[in-house]
Design a protein around this motif. Sequence first.
Motif: not given
Length: 116
Positions: A1-10
Amino acid sequence: MSQKLRCLVIGIPEAKAAEGSLRPEEFASIELGDFDGFLPLPAGLELVVTPLFCKTFDALEIIERLGAQDYRKLLRVVAPKLPNRQIVLRELRSHAARQGITIELIEEGPPESGGA
């Protein structure tokens, strides 16, 4: 998992980031079953997007899961056109407030037709 993740769609498999808005490592679209693979949530996560309801979960479950992970930012809930948007929004906000999450409700679909 990217520590740069800014937007997560579930739970919206067809979701894509707006062209030019995020780099690929800053956006992920997952099914709810994959959520645990994104834990702990990165500190840079600014936005989570989820449907109001689908076959396997609803937004209230997402609010609880995010709250349990100390997520305290924005949850955007996508819904079909609702007959009484304010009642739904009030219910979502009452659950989200206990978790420290800000709710944004977005309705999709054609506007309701009605007489003037």
